[in-house]
Write an enzyme that holds these catalytic residues in place. Structure first.
Site, mmCIF file in Angstrom:
data_model
loop_
_atom_site.group_PDB
_atom_site.id
_atom_site.type_symbol
_atom_site.label_atom_id
_atom_site.label_comp_id
_atom_site.label_asym_id
_atom_site.label_seq_id
_atom_site.Cartn_x
_atom_site.Cartn_y
_atom_site.Cartn_z
ATOM 1 N N VAL A 21 0.831 -1.214 0.000
ATOM 2 C CA VAL A 21 0.000 0.000 0.000
ATOM 3 C C VAL A 21 0.866 1.265 0.000
ATOM 4 C CG1 VAL A 21 -1.804 1.274 1.238
ATOM 5 C CG2 VAL A 21 -1.868 -1.224 1.177
ATOM 6 N N ALA A 50 9.524 5.276 6.849
ATOM 7 C CA ALA A 50 10.139 4.333 7.792
ATOM 8 C C ALA A 50 9.880 2.893 7.361
ATOM 9 C CB ALA A 50 9.583 4.561 9.199
ATOM 10 N N LYS A 112 -7.550 -1.392 8.994
ATOM 11 C CA LYS A 112 -8.907 -1.653 9.505
ATOM 12 C C LYS A 112 -8.890 -2.472 10.782
ATOM 13 C CE LYS A 112 -7.604 -4.471 6.180
ATOM 14 N NZ LYS A 112 -7.188 -4.465 4.804
ATOM 15 N N VAL A 139 -11.274 0.413 3.942
ATOM 16 C CA VAL A 139 -12.459 -0.353 3.522
ATOM 17 C C VAL A 139 -12.575 -0.331 2.003
ATOM 18 C CG1 VAL A 139 -14.951 -0.639 3.785
ATOM 19 C CG2 VAL A 139 -13.622 0.303 5.682
ATOM 20 N N GLY A 141 -10.429 -0.974 -0.468
ATOM 21 C CA GLY A 141 -9.322 -0.512 -1.322
ATOM 22 C C GLY A 141 -9.626 0.781 -2.046
ATOM 23 N N GLY A 194 -0.483 -9.576 -3.787
ATOM 24 C CA GLY A 194 -0.457 -8.512 -2.769
ATOM 25 C C GLY A 194 -1.819 -8.208 -2.176
ATOM 26 N N GLU A 197 -3.757 -10.284 3.651
ATOM 27 C CA GLU A 197 -3.119 -9.708 4.842
ATOM 28 C C GLU A 197 -1.830 -10.476 5.146
ATOM 29 O OE1 GLU A 197 -4.443 -6.893 6.513
ATOM 30 O OE2 GLU A 197 -5.525 -7.012 4.638
ATOM 31 N N LYS A 212 -14.027 -4.427 8.436
ATOM 32 C CA LYS A 212 -14.523 -3.385 7.526
ATOM 33 C C LYS A 212 -16.011 -3.126 7.744
ATOM 34 C CE LYS A 212 -11.063 -4.675 4.092
ATOM 35 N NZ LYS A 212 -10.770 -5.632 3.014
ATOM 36 N N GLY A 318 -4.916 -4.328 -3.300
ATOM 37 C CA GLY A 318 -3.805 -4.192 -4.243
ATOM 38 C C GLY A 318 -3.134 -2.831 -4.133
HETATM 39 P P1 NAP Z 1 2.983 -5.041 3.575
HETATM 40 O O1 NAP Z 1 3.147 -5.114 2.115
HETATM 41 O O2 NAP Z 1 3.299 -6.241 4.388
HETATM 42 O O3 NAP Z 1 3.853 -3.806 4.112
HETATM 43 C C1 NAP Z 1 4.020 -3.532 5.479
HETATM 44 C C2 NAP Z 1 5.111 -2.489 5.656
HETATM 45 O O4 NAP Z 1 5.243 -2.221 7.039
HETATM 46 C C3 NAP Z 1 6.484 -2.925 5.176
HETATM 47 O O5 NAP Z 1 7.145 -1.825 4.620
HETATM 48 C C4 NAP Z 1 7.204 -3.387 6.441
HETATM 49 O O6 NAP Z 1 8.596 -3.074 6.436
HETATM 50 C C5 NAP Z 1 6.541 -2.580 7.519
HETATM 51 N N1 NAP Z 1 6.340 -3.366 8.735
HETATM 52 C C6 NAP Z 1 5.730 -4.561 8.851
HETATM 53 N N2 NAP Z 1 5.704 -4.963 10.131
HETATM 54 C C7 NAP Z 1 6.314 -3.999 10.847
HETATM 55 C C8 NAP Z 1 6.592 -3.822 12.219
HETATM 56 N N3 NAP Z 1 6.255 -4.737 13.128
HETATM 57 N N4 NAP Z 1 7.235 -2.711 12.597
HETATM 58 C C9 NAP Z 1 7.571 -1.794 11.697
HETATM 59 N N5 NAP Z 1 7.334 -1.912 10.356
HETATM 60 C C10 NAP Z 1 6.711 -2.991 9.954
HETATM 61 O O7 NAP Z 1 1.498 -4.637 3.978
HETATM 62 P P2 NAP Z 1 0.411 -3.916 3.063
HETATM 63 O O8 NAP Z 1 -0.277 -4.941 2.223
HETATM 64 O O9 NAP Z 1 0.979 -2.733 2.413
HETATM 65 O O10 NAP Z 1 -0.668 -3.495 4.165
HETATM 66 C C11 NAP Z 1 -0.452 -2.381 4.995
HETATM 67 C C12 NAP Z 1 -1.768 -1.992 5.658
HETATM 68 O O11 NAP Z 1 -2.739 -1.702 4.663
HETATM 69 C C13 NAP Z 1 -2.389 -3.095 6.522
HETATM 70 O O12 NAP Z 1 -3.050 -2.490 7.616
HETATM 71 C C14 NAP Z 1 -3.427 -3.728 5.607
HETATM 72 O O13 NAP Z 1 -4.498 -4.322 6.303
HETATM 73 C C15 NAP Z 1 -3.900 -2.504 4.856
HETATM 74 N N6 NAP Z 1 -4.479 -2.717 3.530
HETATM 75 C C16 NAP Z 1 -3.842 -3.499 2.627
HETATM 76 C C17 NAP Z 1 -4.374 -3.648 1.354
HETATM 77 C C18 NAP Z 1 -3.704 -4.473 0.314
HETATM 78 O O14 NAP Z 1 -4.270 -4.638 -0.770
HETATM 79 N N7 NAP Z 1 -2.516 -5.000 0.541
HETATM 80 C C19 NAP Z 1 -5.566 -2.982 1.023
HETATM 81 C C20 NAP Z 1 -6.198 -2.190 2.010
HETATM 82 C C21 NAP Z 1 -5.642 -2.062 3.249
HETATM 83 P P3 NAP Z 1 9.630 -3.786 5.424
HETATM 84 O O15 NAP Z 1 9.170 -3.378 4.071
HETATM 85 O O16 NAP Z 1 10.944 -3.267 5.741
HETATM 86 O O17 NAP Z 1 9.446 -5.242 5.674
HETATM 87 N N1 HSE Z 2 -6.596 -8.352 2.563
HETATM 88 C C1 HSE Z 2 -7.546 -7.377 2.179
HETATM 89 C C2 HSE Z 2 -8.471 -7.941 1.128
HETATM 90 C C3 HSE Z 2 -6.852 -6.157 1.664
HETATM 91 O O1 HSE Z 2 -8.139 -8.968 0.543
HETATM 92 O O2 HSE Z 2 -9.543 -7.370 0.896
HETATM 93 C C4 HSE Z 2 -7.782 -5.018 1.371
HETATM 94 O O3 HSE Z 2 -8.314 -4.490 2.536
#
Ligand code: NAP
Ligand code: HSE
Length: 446
Positions: A21, A50, A112, A139, A141, A194, A197, A212, A318
């Site tokens: 994200v 960070a 969320k 919520v 995306g 991607g 979770e 959500k 995504g």
């Molecule tokens: P991700 O790809 O796993 O990225 C997480 C980032 O946070 C990475 O840069 C990681 O650092 C860092 N990180 C992870 N654990 C950490 C910790 N304990 N302390 C400090 N830094 C930490 O996750 P993401 O998919 O982007 O999701 C991030 C948030 O967005 C989550 O709350 C998720 O529920 C939400 N979200 C995700 C999506 C989706 O499609 N992926 C959609 C909507 C909402 P490094 O890079 O150095 O490992």
């Molecule tokens: N893991 C979540 C999903 C990311 O698949 O909908 C978006 O919030």
């Protein structure tokens, strides 16, 4: 916030986390065409990002000097205007957001899980500091559903929300049903893209969709519900056999998130009015507006008293769709509108005495049920008798060819009934000596 000599305001972003994200949001800030400042008049600048591992390859090329492994330095940096939390999980995200708010910074988050479990504390901290928390990305995306419920439909009394709120499970179900992909392969694909979770059990067990639903319901019903009040089931137990039989009856399977008002009923078993809130696999007719929402797409069908049904649809997870929602919230904060809106939200001040969550056993639904029985005369009549004893009325029934094991599947659709009564009937049937396996059932939403 500082000026640069031109008329354009500079607004500095401190980002916590730079994964899927965070990278999407950064890419939009850096590469959007036309550039964001041309569209908005505000110069959004990435100031500090960070990460845990500064040497890890990143999806977006940027000046390495922006990266730090010191998360605290971002939330305490006096030059940072908005802190974007895209780490996920509870800690350290919670503590960092609280520190940022205390320092008077606007916060934008996609988290969320954190807002569903600790929203009250965080929203109160934001109000106390005169700041704001934007959570459009939390919520659905890229689908702007938070704004739609909070602002666009504000004139309405919301009657119901039916949503496909999790992209991972919708992707898995689509691949399993249409592509005949095994569950494990479909999940692996969703993770590779991607969507999932960090702990994908949150997706497949329905917890992410429930987080959500809670956030949407808080806004829609001006309340602060407890997560423990929701009933949550995931997709792990779904049998493809049932998906196939349901299709023959004209239904498809979706993981649905449902919140709906219910008026007090005449039935003596009925509870007083309140709200049903639940996430579970459900069968919906092929003609239902949510039936053709496939792959990673999400959709939310909201019924307002003035609007009638409103449906929002699009990519629910995504890098780029979610990055889009993050940047929209950054812009909202930069314009000052986030603060205006946030301070006027009343949702956690409502004691909601008039809106109890209806216990799950008291919900009303239609049901699909498959009994596995021995092939002998009188079985169908006995099943109908027991269902009738519990007040469960059959709408349709089909008997399938016996399996190689000799089990005969009998598939039924019921009329509306109360969950507890239906479960009691199935439990009673499961005890009958001609029943080979416990009845498998799913709720039906028409
Ligand atoms: P991700 O790809 O796993 O990225 C997480 C980032 O946070 C990475 O840069 C990681 O650092 C860092 N990180 C992870 N654990 C950490 C910790 N304990 N302390 C400090 N830094 C930490 O996750 P993401 O998919 O982007 O999701 C991030 C948030 O967005 C989550 O709350 C998720 O529920 C939400 N979200 C995700 C999506 C989706 O499609 N992926 C959609 C909507 C909402 P490094 O890079 O150095 O490992
Ligand atoms: N893991 C979540 C999903 C990311 O698949 O909908 C978006 O919030």
């Amino acid at each position: 916030m500082a000026g640069n000599g031109s008329a354009r305001k500079i607004y500095r972003v401190g980002m916590l986390g730079f994964g899927t994200v965070g990278s999407g949001a950064a890419k939009i800030v850096l590469e959007s065409t036309p550039p964001l400042p041309d569209k908005t008049g505000i110069d959004i600048r990435l100031h500090k990002i960070a990460v845990r591992d500064a040497k890890k390859p990143r999806a977006v090329a940027l000046d390495k000097k922006l990266l730090t492994t010191d998360f605290e330095s971002v939330v305490h940096d006096p030059e940072v205007d908005v802190v974007v939390e895209v780490i996920g999980g509870i800690e350290p995200a919670r503590a960092l957001i609280l520190a940022a708010l205390k320092n008077g910074k606007a916060v934008v988050t996609a988290n969320k899980a954190l807002l569903a479990m600790h929203g009250k504390e965080l929203f109160e901290a934001a109000l106390a500091s005169g700041s704001s928390i934007g959570f459009e990305a939390a919520v659905c995306g890229g689908v702007p559903v938070i704004g739609a419920v909070r602002d666009g439909m504000v004139a309405n009394r919301i009657e119901s929300i039916h949503g496909i709120l999790n992209g991972t499970t919708n992707y898995i179900l689509t691949r399993m049903i249409e592509g005949r992909a095994p569950y494990a392969q479909a999940l692996y694909e969703a993770q590779s893209k991607g969507y999932a979770e960090a702990d994908p059990s949150t997706d497949v067990r329905g917890v992410d969709a429930a987080h959500k639903l809670l956030l949407l319901s808080n806004l829609a019903f001006h309340s602060m519900f407890d997560f423990g009040e929701l009933h949550v089931d995931g997709i792990e137990g779904i049998a493809i056999e049932d998906v196939t039989y349901a299709a023959e009856l004209g239904y498809t399977m979706k993981l649905l998130a449902i919140a709906k008002r219910r008026n007090p009923g005449a039935d003596p078993d009925e509870v007083p009015g309140g709200i049903e809130m639940r996430v579970h696999p459900a069968l919906i007719p092929f003609a239902h507006p949510l039936a053709n929402v496939r792959d990673v797409n999400n959709a939310v069908l909201i019924r307002g008293d003035a609007t009638g049904e409103v449906m929002l649809y699009g990519r629910g997870a995504g890098m780029m769709p979610t990055g889009s929602a993050i940047v929209a919230d950054i812009m909202d904060a930069a314009r000052g509108s986030a603060k205006q809106t946030f301070t006027k939200l009343q949702f956690f001040q409502n004691p909601r005495a008039d809106l109890p969550v209806i216990p799950f056993g008291k919900i009303r639904s239609r049901y699909y049920v498959r009994f596995s029985v021995m092939d002998r005369p009188g079985v169908m009549g006995k099943l109908a008798t027991v269902l009738g004893q519990f007040g469960v009325s059959i709408a349709s029934v089909i008997q399938k060819e016996p399996h190689a094991s000799g089990d005969v599947p009998i598939v039924m659709l019921t009329h509306n009934t109360i969950e507890d009564r239906f479960r009691e009937a199935v439990a009673e049937i499961d005890k009958l000596e001609f029943v080979r396996k416990p009845g498998a059932f799913y709720r039906v939403e028409d």
